[in-house]
Design a protein around this motif. Structure first.
Motif, mmCIF file in Angstrom:
data_model
loop_
_atom_site.group_PDB
_atom_site.id
_atom_site.type_symbol
_atom_site.label_atom_id
_atom_site.label_comp_id
_atom_site.label_asym_id
_atom_site.label_seq_id
_atom_site.Cartn_x
_atom_site.Cartn_y
_atom_site.Cartn_z
ATOM 1 N N LEU A 20 -4.081 -3.111 0.581
ATOM 2 C CA LEU A 20 -5.008 -2.430 1.480
ATOM 3 C C LEU A 20 -6.440 -2.430 0.946
ATOM 4 O O LEU A 20 -7.401 -2.437 1.726
ATOM 5 N N SER A 21 -6.583 -2.429 -0.372
ATOM 6 C CA SER A 21 -7.935 -2.462 -0.942
ATOM 7 C C SER A 21 -8.621 -3.788 -0.669
ATOM 8 O O SER A 21 -9.852 -3.886 -0.764
ATOM 9 N N ARG A 22 -7.836 -4.797 -0.316
ATOM 10 C CA ARG A 22 -8.401 -6.099 0.033
ATOM 11 C C ARG A 22 -8.585 -6.262 1.538
ATOM 12 O O ARG A 22 -9.309 -7.150 1.987
ATOM 13 N N LEU A 23 -7.911 -5.421 2.330
ATOM 14 C CA LEU A 23 -8.019 -5.503 3.786
ATOM 15 C C LEU A 23 -9.046 -4.530 4.361
ATOM 16 O O LEU A 23 -9.596 -4.768 5.432
ATOM 17 N N LEU A 24 -9.263 -3.417 3.658
ATOM 18 C CA LEU A 24 -10.163 -2.374 4.164
ATOM 19 C C LEU A 24 -11.305 -2.159 3.179
ATOM 20 O O LEU A 24 -11.125 -2.286 1.967
ATOM 21 N N ASP A 25 -12.471 -1.791 3.701
ATOM 22 C CA ASP A 25 -13.592 -1.527 2.807
ATOM 23 C C ASP A 25 -13.588 -0.063 2.369
ATOM 24 O O ASP A 25 -12.758 0.742 2.801
ATOM 25 N N SER A 26 -14.534 0.291 1.493
ATOM 26 C CA SER A 26 -14.546 1.632 0.903
ATOM 27 C C SER A 26 -14.801 2.720 1.944
ATOM 28 O O SER A 26 -14.315 3.843 1.797
ATOM 29 N N ASN A 143 6.416 3.075 5.378
ATOM 30 C CA ASN A 143 5.020 3.522 5.411
ATOM 31 C C ASN A 143 4.090 2.404 4.948
ATOM 32 O O ASN A 143 3.078 2.108 5.601
ATOM 33 N N ALA A 144 4.445 1.761 3.849
ATOM 34 C CA ALA A 144 3.603 0.686 3.310
ATOM 35 C C ALA A 144 3.537 -0.507 4.259
ATOM 36 O O ALA A 144 2.455 -1.033 4.543
ATOM 37 N N LEU A 145 4.697 -0.948 4.762
ATOM 38 C CA LEU A 145 4.737 -2.135 5.614
ATOM 39 C C LEU A 145 3.979 -1.920 6.924
ATOM 40 O O LEU A 145 3.216 -2.797 7.368
ATOM 41 N N VAL A 146 4.186 -0.774 7.554
ATOM 42 C CA VAL A 146 3.516 -0.497 8.829
ATOM 43 C C VAL A 146 2.008 -0.345 8.619
ATOM 44 O O VAL A 146 1.202 -0.877 9.399
ATOM 45 N N THR A 147 1.618 0.360 7.554
ATOM 46 C CA THR A 147 0.190 0.536 7.278
ATOM 47 C C THR A 147 -0.483 -0.814 7.040
ATOM 48 O O THR A 147 -1.564 -1.098 7.583
ATOM 49 N N ILE A 148 0.146 -1.664 6.227
ATOM 50 C CA ILE A 148 -0.420 -2.986 5.939
ATOM 51 C C ILE A 148 -0.492 -3.833 7.206
ATOM 52 O O ILE A 148 -1.493 -4.520 7.465
ATOM 53 N N ALA A 149 0.578 -3.784 8.031
ATOM 54 C CA ALA A 149 0.596 -4.568 9.267
ATOM 55 C C ALA A 149 -0.531 -4.143 10.212
ATOM 56 O O ALA A 149 -1.247 -4.989 10.767
ATOM 57 N N GLY A 154 -6.341 -5.243 12.277
ATOM 58 C CA GLY A 154 -7.659 -4.697 12.558
ATOM 59 C C GLY A 154 -7.715 -3.249 13.008
ATOM 60 O O GLY A 154 -8.706 -2.848 13.629
ATOM 61 N N PHE A 155 -6.708 -2.436 12.695
ATOM 62 C CA PHE A 155 -6.733 -1.038 13.110
ATOM 63 C C PHE A 155 -7.518 -0.149 12.151
ATOM 64 O O PHE A 155 -7.639 1.052 12.378
ATOM 65 N N GLY A 156 -8.009 -0.716 11.062
ATOM 66 C CA GLY A 156 -8.859 0.027 10.138
ATOM 67 C C GLY A 156 -8.171 1.209 9.506
ATOM 68 O O GLY A 156 -6.975 1.174 9.194
#
Length: 481
Positions: A20-26, A143-149, A154-156
């Motif tokens: 997630l740190s690579r998919l979302l910004d700070s 939780n991890a899989l759904v959040t990452i998906a 693009g759901f931020g």
């Protein structure tokens, strides 16, 4: 099974953070942290009617279970309704329109997850740790899989809310699969007062702990850009890796271990000092190595976009050396029957720390981080004073143990410091250099254990003795020549 549950969640959590740190910004991480912090503080008020009361009762009737569920579900609905009513206010307070929907989804998730609390208490009572591990581990994975998906599509920051909702649904389904006690939905309030009496100190301590963890980030999000919240959160996550990896199971076993010593009328002091020696021999070198290797560790765990978190990780890691006795305070005091003292120690330590940290937040991100050099030594002192009242030890005994652990720590960091010196004392080490430093650290750490004859050396030898026969191929069944 308890260790399996702990470490499975650690692995899932670290993997989730890395992706997630690579998919979302700070900024998006900061919004998610604020939303999750609001939900965490709110739903922890359920601990005042905790279903764990069912664990310690000699006999549990159907009426007890129904009362426990009625209370926990009623509190959950009330808290969820409160969050939904205030969702728009939270969004306006943090100037983030999307936060309203985030809080509403968390409110629904908390209500859905309420039955799991009662079921989990019954599973713990009956020592069914296999089912409990399955519920918690699979809930974390979903939780991890759904959040990452959702983040991938693009759901931020809203991805965290949908992951929490999916996890609550899965946990509820698995809970009723393990214990199909649908009859507990029949409301009952007989004996409700006993739940409140039992949950009073625990609920207050839990709310205080979660507020201490979440409130600084909530304050920071109000007075500084959300980017700062994201950086602080991720720096805390990286700094907490040694705790999660090395010490995650200690709290689970500490209370029953100290309780067993107390029941057998053996010295709780000796057990306490021994565990302190183990914690410091493991934790001190680990956090200081994280401080030295913060740059490559952040790159591996979070990605190159998080370079601004490196100095924060270094400051937090050095300050963390004062944290070592805090994990044992509650289990020691409760095992000795000093529940009120356990709460008082927590209230003084965490309560004063909240004031200092929140005040520091108004002076910027670095002031907040540097305040750890005030609050952690203060919490350490309070912890030692309160434990010493009920498990008296001489300060010289503690200092003798800490001196040995300090030598072990020095042995563990000499190698990384040598690699750092060879690199011109520049912290931007490569991953290969970090691996070499880690190898030197392990060698120096073991050598120091042997040189000072540290108590943990016996445990290390025992662990190796248990693992080696399992790793070596068995000679049974090999035909003679």
């Amino acid at each position: 099974m308890a260790a399996l549950e702990q470490y499975s969640q650690v692995i899932v959590s670290i993997s989730m953070i890395a992706v997630l740190s690579r998919l979302l910004d700070s900024t998006e991480i900061g919004l998610a942290v604020i939303g999750l912090g609001i939900g965490t503080i709110a739903f922890n008020f359920r601990e005042f009617v905790t279903s764990e009361y069912l664990i310690q009762r000699e006999d549990v009737s159907e009426e007890d279970v129904r009362t426990g569920f009625t209370l926990i579900f009623g509190f959950s609905v009330a808290i969820g309704s409160f969050l939904i009513l205030l969702a728009h206010w939270f969004a306006g307070f943090y100037s983030a329109a999307g936060l309203s929907g985030f809080v509403c989804i968390l409110a629904i998730s908390g209500v859905i997850d309420a039955p799991v609390s009662t079921i989990a208490a019954l599973l713990r009572r009956d020592m069914e740790f296999g089912n409990l591990t399955r519920i918690n581990a699979l809930g974390s994975i979903v939780n991890a899989l759904v959040t990452i998906a959702f983040a991938w599509f693009g759901f931020g920051f809203m991805s965290f809310a949908w992951g929490t909702l999916a996890s609550a649904l899965v946990r509820m389904a698995l809970g009723f699969h393990a214990r199909p006690i649908f009859w507990m939905f029949n409301p009952r309030l007989k004996g409700w007062h006993e739940f409140f009496v039992f949950g009073g100190y625990k609920g207050a301590s839990t709310v205080l702990d979660r507020t201490y963890e979440a409130l600084p980030q909530l304050v920071l999000g109000r007075i500084m850009p959300l980017t700062a919240v994201g950086l602080f959160n991720r720096a805390n996550v990286v700094c907490g890796l040694p705790d999660k990896i090395l010490l995650s199971a200690i709290f689970s076993v500490a209370f029953p271990a100290f309780a067993a010593e107390a029941r057998a009328q053996r010295s709780v002091k000796d057990a306490y000092l021994k565990i302190i020696s183990y914690i410091t021999a493991l934790y001190w070198p680990a956090v200081l190595v994280v401080a030295i290797l913060a740059h490559p560790i952040v790159h591996i765990a979070l990605g190159q976009a998080w370079d601004a978190a490196v100095p924060l990780v270094q400051i937090l890691s050095v300050a963390a050396i004062f944290w070592f006795p805090n994990i044992l305070t509650f289990p020691v005091l409760v095992a000795l029957g000093a529940n009120r003292e356990a709460f008082r120690a927590n209230f003084i330590g965490r309560g004063m720390s909240i004031i200092v940290i929140c005040t520091a937040s108004f002076f910027g991100l670095y002031a907040l981080v540097l305040s750890q050099f005030i609050v952690l030594p203060f919490q350490m002192l309070i912890s030692l004073i309160y434990v010493r009242r009920h498990a008296p030890f001489h300060w010289q005994e503690l200092f003798a143990i800490l001196a040995k652990s300090a030598v072990v720590t020095l042995g563990g960091i000499l190698g990384p410091l040598g690699v750092l010196a060879a690199h011109g004392f520049a912290f931007d080490l490569s991953i290969l250099q970090a691996l070499v430093a880690g190898l030197f650290s392990a060698i120096g750490w073991v050598a120091a254990l042997v040189i000072v004859k540290h108590p943990f050396l016996e445990e290390l030898i025992r662990i190796v003795g248990l693992l080696v026969p399992r790793l070596l191929p068995s000679k049974q069944g090999v035909p003679a020549e």
